[in-house]
Design a protein around this motif. Structure first.
Motif, PDB file in Angstrom:
ATOM      1  N   ASP A 171       6.285  -7.514  11.868  1.00 22.23           N
ATOM      2  CA  ASP A 171       5.007  -6.790  11.859  1.00 22.23           C
ATOM      3  C   ASP A 171       4.509  -6.544  10.434  1.00 22.23           C
ATOM      4  N   TRP A 172       5.005  -7.342   9.458  1.00 24.87           N
ATOM      5  CA  TRP A 172       4.566  -7.213   8.061  1.00 24.87           C
ATOM      6  C   TRP A 172       4.863  -5.826   7.457  1.00 24.87           C
ATOM      7  N   GLY A 173       5.902  -5.166   7.970  1.00 26.17           N
ATOM      8  CA  GLY A 173       6.295  -3.866   7.428  1.00 26.17           C
ATOM      9  C   GLY A 173       5.484  -2.699   7.952  1.00 26.17           C
ATOM     10  N   ARG A 174       4.777  -2.898   9.073  1.00 25.10           N
ATOM     11  CA  ARG A 174       3.937  -1.825   9.617  1.00 25.10           C
ATOM     12  C   ARG A 174       4.760  -0.621  10.067  1.00 25.10           C
ATOM     13  N   LEU A 175       5.832  -0.872  10.831  1.00 22.54           N
ATOM     14  CA  LEU A 175       6.648   0.238  11.324  1.00 22.54           C
ATOM     15  C   LEU A 175       7.398   0.936  10.191  1.00 22.54           C
ATOM     16  N   SER A 176       7.898   0.151   9.244  1.00 17.33           N
ATOM     17  CA  SER A 176       8.616   0.771   8.120  1.00 17.33           C
ATOM     18  C   SER A 176       7.690   1.682   7.317  1.00 17.33           C
ATOM     19  N   ALA A 177       6.467   1.205   7.070  1.00 15.35           N
ATOM     20  CA  ALA A 177       5.517   2.032   6.330  1.00 15.35           C
ATOM     21  C   ALA A 177       5.139   3.277   7.128  1.00 15.35           C
ATOM     22  N   THR A 178       5.032   3.147   8.453  1.00 15.66           N
ATOM     23  CA  THR A 178       4.706   4.312   9.288  1.00 15.66           C
ATOM     24  C   THR A 178       5.817   5.346   9.238  1.00 15.66           C
ATOM     25  N   ILE A 179       7.074   4.881   9.319  1.00 16.41           N
ATOM     26  CA  ILE A 179       8.203   5.809   9.274  1.00 16.41           C
ATOM     27  C   ILE A 179       8.271   6.515   7.918  1.00 16.41           C
ATOM     28  N   ASP A 180       8.103   5.736   6.847  1.00 21.07           N
ATOM     29  CA  ASP A 180       8.142   6.346   5.513  1.00 21.07           C
ATOM     30  C   ASP A 180       6.983   7.327   5.315  1.00 21.07           C
ATOM     31  N   SER A 181       5.820   6.992   5.851  1.00 19.53           N
ATOM     32  CA  SER A 181       4.672   7.887   5.729  1.00 19.53           C
ATOM     33  C   SER A 181       4.932   9.212   6.442  1.00 19.53           C
ATOM     34  N   ARG A 182       5.483   9.115   7.631  1.00 18.12           N
ATOM     35  CA  ARG A 182       5.757  10.352   8.369  1.00 18.12           C
ATOM     36  C   ARG A 182       6.906  11.131   7.750  1.00 18.12           C
ATOM     37  N   THR A 183       7.826  10.441   7.100  1.00 17.88           N
ATOM     38  CA  THR A 183       8.889  11.149   6.380  1.00 17.88           C
ATOM     39  C   THR A 183       8.305  11.969   5.238  1.00 17.88           C
ATOM     40  N   GLU A 184       7.381  11.383   4.504  1.00 17.44           N
ATOM     41  CA  GLU A 184       6.725  12.125   3.425  1.00 17.44           C
ATOM     42  C   GLU A 184       5.865  13.263   3.974  1.00 17.44           C
ATOM     43  N   THR A 185       5.248  13.039   5.110  1.00 18.08           N
ATOM     44  CA  THR A 185       4.475  14.121   5.739  1.00 18.08           C
ATOM     45  C   THR A 185       5.382  15.271   6.139  1.00 18.08           C
ATOM     46  N   SER A 186       6.581  14.937   6.604  1.00 19.88           N
ATOM     47  CA  SER A 186       7.549  15.986   6.939  1.00 19.88           C
ATOM     48  C   SER A 186       7.979  16.759   5.695  1.00 19.88           C
ATOM     49  N   LYS A 187       8.183  16.022   4.588  1.00 19.33           N
ATOM     50  CA  LYS A 187       8.517  16.715   3.340  1.00 19.33           C
ATOM     51  C   LYS A 187       7.397  17.655   2.903  1.00 19.33           C
ATOM     52  N   ALA A 188       6.154  17.196   3.066  1.00 16.42           N
ATOM     53  CA  ALA A 188       5.023  18.047   2.718  1.00 16.42           C
ATOM     54  C   ALA A 188       4.985  19.296   3.601  1.00 16.42           C
ATOM     55  N   ALA A 189       5.268  19.119   4.890  1.00 15.46           N
ATOM     56  CA  ALA A 189       5.288  20.276   5.793  1.00 15.46           C
ATOM     57  C   ALA A 189       6.403  21.244   5.426  1.00 15.46           C
ATOM     58  N   TYR A 190       7.543  20.703   5.014  1.00 14.17           N
ATOM     59  CA  TYR A 190       8.648  21.567   4.590  1.00 14.17           C
ATOM     60  C   TYR A 190       8.265  22.358   3.337  1.00 14.17           C
ATOM     61  N   VAL A 330      -1.670   0.715   7.805  1.00 15.09           N
ATOM     62  CA  VAL A 330      -2.943   0.244   8.371  1.00 15.09           C
ATOM     63  C   VAL A 330      -3.220  -1.196   7.965  1.00 15.09           C
ATOM     64  N   LYS A 331      -2.931  -1.526   6.717  1.00 11.30           N
ATOM     65  CA  LYS A 331      -3.152  -2.894   6.233  1.00 11.30           C
ATOM     66  C   LYS A 331      -2.270  -3.879   6.987  1.00 11.30           C
ATOM     67  N   ALA A 332      -0.991  -3.507   7.192  1.00  9.14           N
ATOM     68  CA  ALA A 332      -0.089  -4.397   7.926  1.00  9.14           C
ATOM     69  C   ALA A 332      -0.508  -4.531   9.382  1.00  9.14           C
ATOM     70  N   GLY A 333      -1.086  -3.461   9.959  1.00 10.54           N
ATOM     71  CA  GLY A 333      -1.507  -3.513  11.358  1.00 10.54           C
ATOM     72  C   GLY A 333      -2.680  -4.442  11.593  1.00 10.54           C
ATOM     73  N   ARG A 334      -3.417  -4.800  10.538  1.00 10.34           N
ATOM     74  CA  ARG A 334      -4.538  -5.733  10.674  1.00 10.34           C
ATOM     75  C   ARG A 334      -4.083  -7.186  10.753  1.00 10.34           C
ATOM     76  N   LEU A 335      -2.817  -7.429  10.430  1.00  8.02           N
ATOM     77  CA  LEU A 335      -2.286  -8.792  10.445  1.00  8.02           C
ATOM     78  C   LEU A 335      -1.679  -9.105  11.807  1.00  8.02           C
ATOM     79  N   PRO A 336      -1.416 -10.373  12.112  1.00  8.27           N
ATOM     80  CA  PRO A 336      -0.834 -10.739  13.414  1.00  8.27           C
ATOM     81  C   PRO A 336       0.535 -10.095  13.619  1.00  8.27           C
ATOM     82  N   GLN A 337       0.762  -9.603  14.847  1.00 10.00           N
ATOM     83  CA  GLN A 337       2.011  -8.940  15.203  1.00 10.00           C
ATOM     84  C   GLN A 337       2.794  -9.846  16.161  1.00 10.00           C
TER      85      GLN A 337
END
Length: 493
Positions: A171-190, A330-337
């Motif tokens: 998926d061109w790193g779409r899921l990995s980027a999503t997980i890392d993004s939400r990890t940083e969002t969790s750090k921000a919430a903490y 988002v950029k990776a999600g625009r590519l073929p999955q």
């Protein structure tokens, strides 16, 4: 003859007393001129109006029958924080007392629980993103169906089930980027939750500091009221024998009413602080009588170092990083999955045969979305840039606040020390004025009342400046996010 002899003895005694009083007056005036010089110097330095020493002498008061004057009472002067020898035991007791009240406030605070819940929700968002890496199993059941409207009857006579297993392959790193993004969002919430905890701790300790400030001001005010009451009581006895001094009694009563009014205003402010403490802690807080506010000032350099890891800046950096990773997702999600799909259906064909298992690769690509994907990507990148600017601005503002608080603290502590010196001098002046008024008649009652008022005003100013210094130091601990660590004993500066 006996009467003449007694009169001559009385005249001799009166002459001796007059000579001794004149000599005593000269010595008192000379001593006053020497003692008041330091007071005038300190007063000029603080830009506080000093009491003038040279006052035209007035006539001696008429003899009266009254009780002896009350003994002159020394009022306790609270020393400045910089001049106190900070005791390790006293500082530890104060820290433990503050920590106890802060813990109660954190347990009671709904705001802290809300921030904690938001952080936990962000943690579950990470698990939700991680779960998308695993095979996604979909099970469906269809009821018997029938066709109508012409043509051959191709309906099903029994319920059918469907099973589909979809596994992401590339998926061109779409899921990995999503997980890392939400990890940083969790750090921000903490970090946001940590900011809430720091704010609650600062509000609680600040309220306790204000309580101690008003208590110290109340102690000085009660001493001033007591002194005015002593003067009123003494003049009441004097007026009973000398009605011509009723105006002095009126002046003293007016000053006593002013003192009582000032004391009542302090009591009202103290009550307001106590109500705010009940809101924060959940119960009425009484400051221990044997507990002094003794905190070693925090060094500016230590505050600046600790401020670099302030939760607000960590939150801003985490939000910026999360926005950047979301843009990558988002950029990776625009590519073929590319997915691997496994399927099975229980539906029978027209010959009554069951459908076999099927497997294969599936390629999905949103070739055209009207520009929405590109816009979403650019929006995420701009949010990341805004977060970075926010973090930089927060760092500059924090450094400025810390340096400003340090300047205010040091200036207030210095002024508190000067007021301590001035209080000692004005205390000597008021004693001299009282002696010159009561015994020698060289001062008016207005001079005495003015000296008492100046002495009390200097005491009030000393209390104000001293606790202004403590409040500035407390802001430094809160702004640098060291307050909770210091209360817990993890970082004692």
């Amino acid at each position: 003859m006996k009467t003449k002899k007694n009169k001559s003895m009385q005249s001799g005694v009166c002459a001796l007393l007059s000579v001794s009083m004149l000599l005593g007056a000269g010595a008192s005036v000379a001593q006053a001129s020497q003692d008041e010089a330091p007071a005038l110097k300190v007063a000029r330095r603080l830009a506080v109006p000093a009491v003038a020493v040279a006052v035209a002498p007035v006539a001696m008061p008429a003899p009266f029958v009254a009780a002896s004057p009350p003994p002159f009472q020394m009022r306790k002067v609270v020393a400045s924080a910089s001049s106190m020898g900070l005791s390790a035991d006293a500082g530890e007791r104060l820290r433990a007392y503050l920590d106890e009240n802060v813990r109660k406030a954190l347990e009671l605070s709904a705001e802290a629980r809300e921030a904690q819940a938001n952080w936990k929700a962000a943690e579950y968002d990470i698990d939700q993103a991680k779960g998308q890496r695993w095979p996604q199993v979909q099970v469906g059941v269809s009821s018997p169906s029938a066709t109508f409207g012409g043509g051959a009857n191709s309906g099903t006579r029994s319920a059918t089930g469907n099973l589909a297993i979809t596994t992401p392959v590339y998926d061109w790193g779409r899921l990995s980027a999503t997980i890392d993004s939400r990890t940083e969002t969790s750090k921000a919430a903490y970090q946001a939750a940590q900011q809430v905890r720091q704010k609650i701790a600062y509000d609680t300790v600040s309220a306790l500091l204000e309580q101690r400030r008003h208590q110290a001001a109340l102690e000085a005010s009660q001493g001033y009221v007591k002194r005015m009451e002593e003067l009123v009581d003494m003049l009441s006895q004097i007026v009973q024998s000398d009605r011509g001094r009723a105006s002095e009694l009126t002046q003293a009563r007016a000053r006593r009413l002013q003192a009582v009014t000032g004391r009542d205003a302090i009591v009202a402010k103290l009550r307001e602080v106590q109500v705010s403490l009940v809101k924060l802690v959940g119960e009425e807080v009484q400051w221990p009588a044997d507990l002094a506010w003794e905190i070693r000032p925090v060094a500016l350099q230590d505050a600046l170092i600790a401020g670099a890891e302030h939760p607000a800046m960590q939150q801003a950096r985490a939000e910026a990083k999360a926005a950047g990773l979301y843009a990558a997702s988002v950029k990776a999600g625009r590519l073929p999955q590319l997915n691997w799909v496994v399927g099975k259906s229980t539906q029978e064909d027209s010959a009554g045969n069951k459908q076999p298992w099927s497997t294969g690769l599936s390629l999905q690509w949103n070739a055209f979305q009207g520009g929405s994907g590109r816009a979403s990507e650019r929006a995420a990148f701009e949010r990341a840039a805004a977060g970075e600017e926010k973090a930089e601005a927060s760092a500059r503002d924090l450094a400025y606040r810390l340096r400003t608080s340090a300047e205010q603290r040091d200036a207030a502590a210095s002024r508190a020390g000067e007021y301590t010196e001035l209080i000692q001098e004005t205390d000597r002046v008021r004693k001299i004025f009282y002696e010159q008024w009561y015994h020698l008649g060289k001062r008016t009652l207005l001079d005495v009342l003015t000296a008492e008022s100046d002495h009390y005003n200097n005491q009030s100013a000393q209390v104000t400046t001293r606790f202004d210094a403590e409040a500035a130091d407390l802001r430094m601990r809160a702004d640098s996010a060291m307050l909770l660590d210091w209360l817990r004993g993890a970082k004692v500066l």
